[in-house]
Design a protein around this motif. Sequence first.
Motif, short mmCIF file in Angstrom:
data_model
loop_
_atom_site.label_atom_id
_atom_site.label_comp_id
_atom_site.label_asym_id
_atom_site.label_seq_id
_atom_site.Cartn_x
_atom_site.Cartn_y
_atom_site.Cartn_z
N ASP A 17 -7.87 17.48 -1.08
CA ASP A 17 -9.19 17.37 -1.70
C ASP A 17 -9.77 15.96 -1.68
N TYR A 18 -9.04 14.96 -1.19
CA TYR A 18 -9.65 13.62 -1.10
C TYR A 18 -9.61 13.06 0.31
N ARG A 32 -3.15 13.02 -10.56
CA ARG A 32 -4.12 14.09 -10.74
C ARG A 32 -4.54 14.30 -12.19
N HIS A 40 -3.94 11.82 0.46
CA HIS A 40 -4.38 12.60 -0.70
C HIS A 40 -5.06 13.87 -0.20
N TYR A 41 -4.26 14.66 0.48
CA TYR A 41 -4.70 15.90 1.10
C TYR A 41 -4.50 17.02 0.09
N ALA A 55 7.39 5.18 -7.87
CA ALA A 55 6.59 5.68 -6.76
C ALA A 55 6.17 4.54 -5.84
N HIS A 56 5.71 3.45 -6.41
CA HIS A 56 5.19 2.39 -5.56
C HIS A 56 6.30 1.70 -4.79
N LYS A 105 0.84 -1.20 0.00
CA LYS A 105 0.00 0.00 0.00
C LYS A 105 0.87 1.25 0.00
N THR A 106 0.36 2.31 -0.59
CA THR A 106 1.07 3.59 -0.52
C THR A 106 0.64 4.31 0.74
N ILE A 107 1.50 5.20 1.21
CA ILE A 107 1.22 5.84 2.49
C ILE A 107 0.88 7.31 2.32
N THR A 108 0.77 7.77 1.09
CA THR A 108 0.53 9.19 0.87
C THR A 108 -0.89 9.58 1.29
N GLN A 126 6.62 3.69 -1.84
CA GLN A 126 5.35 3.81 -1.13
C GLN A 126 4.60 5.10 -1.44
N ARG A 127 4.84 5.65 -2.63
CA ARG A 127 4.07 6.81 -3.07
C ARG A 127 3.09 6.35 -4.14
N PRO A 128 2.02 7.10 -4.40
CA PRO A 128 1.14 6.70 -5.50
C PRO A 128 1.62 7.19 -6.85
#
Lengths: 192, 328
Positions: free
Chosen positions: A42-43, B47, A39-40, B37-38, A34-37, B41-43
């Motif tokens: 707007d989500y 956007r 989504h601040y 990114a993954h 899983k990613t840890i970002t 651990q980033r997406p």
Amino acid sequence: MARTQVKRHGWIGRLFFADLLAGLRLTLGYMFGKTITHHYPDYEKWIPYQRHRGHHFMNTNDLGEVNCVACELCSKICPCDCITVIPFETENGDRRPEVFDIDLARCLYCGLCEDACPADAIKLGQEYEVATTNRATLVVHLEDLTSAPRKAINGGQVLPARLDPEGGLRSVPRSGTETVGQDWWSRIRQGK
Amino acid sequence: METVLDLLPLLVKMAIIVGVLLLLPLPLTWLERKIAAHIQQRPGPMRVGWHGLLQPLADAIKLLTKEDHIPAQADRMLFAIAPVVALVPPFVVFVAIPFGDPIQVFGTEVTLSLSNLNVGLLFILAVSGIGVFGTILAGWASNSKYAVLGSLRSIAQMISYEIPMGFSVIGVVMLANSMQLTQIVAAQQGLWNIVVQPIGFFVFFVAGLAEAQRIPFDLPEAEGDLGAGYHTEYSGIRFSLFMLAEYLVVVVLAFLNVLLFFGGWLGGPAFLPAVVWLLLKVGFFIWVFMWLRFTFPRYRYDQLMTIGWKVLLPLSLLNIMVSGFLML
């Protein structure tokens, strides 16, 4: 890493690149993890823990009066002199603040005012979005403090959120989502 | 009239290949950023479009509308030529790459390659060797220390790694008795070369990484110590040509790995067309290249030379010797 791997696997491991393979296995795990970002803004929005020291708030009693007795201890202990308190006496003889201003631009959110307060009045709450385009609005008054958000009871999670529709600079949790937040820490891989 | 009809399938194939190759780097940049990114651990891009799928388009528009700047002291002509010189070889290589056995379209037999050269492998190795000139010219013409250092490194690297790369495929050629890529693939019917030539594959794979200047061998453009290496001074569309060339070299390498060692279009499940099965394998290799890139750090320059000359070259020679004895 490489040296410990060589020790662990010996020369056979070295011959077949056990250390490189261990690295590849690790990144493969992360790639499909899983990613840890957040989504601040707007989500998603992070709700801080109870211990978080954000925008101050002022507790009130059952009668709607502020708890503050204007003893000025917070103002004295404040390391950056950002609290201004001017006391006055009410009709029934209570000592209350006439002016209670906090300059958020100077405040370093150390929480000493909260510790010094003998009347359970000034506290640091969950609000952390105090960005503004006008510096004068950073001086908050007594009425701002009584209406400011309290400490979070559902802290430590990520809630679905959206940008404030009034065009402000705030992110607000979507209505009805107070209980559906995700525990963000479950996304963090724990090392051995 | 007949010659025109003969030319038609060739022209169609050419148009398809050039079009696909020109557009391919767009999804590849997206894929690379997502993988990077993954792993961290980033997406990644999220956007622009669904999960950032339109991000490469936005990037392309940005690159194409940027100022195309040429440094004052640069050699203007070489500076302008270098990106094209870097870009042409990966395109030319696809002339010789077969995508499958001949198929029937409207009753005529169509070969799935632009030209089925009988020295296809040699042609590919030779043409991809020219690609280094783009790097050298770019570094020289920029009149910048970073760029010159990057191109010097790249010359040494290319010379060192082309030798083991060439030697490592000799085993494959011996097994197939041919340098024709379709023959090489046909010779792997039943048993892929990876099983009989594991050392050859290893050497080819590592040397290929170095040829493509990918991490852990990306010294010519080491971001950490050389700015951006040989394309430090490039911007706008010329820079995007270098990017294009870089991704196409990766695609070429993935194709070569699959064709030489993983049976090309052979061995797929029956319901898949052979071409799709080939492209799936190629996609897997592209993914592996990107996975490696974001796992390993860059080698030091002397380590790079040590690996090339003291490890890969002896290994490839040993491979030739052992396969020779086994075939006798």
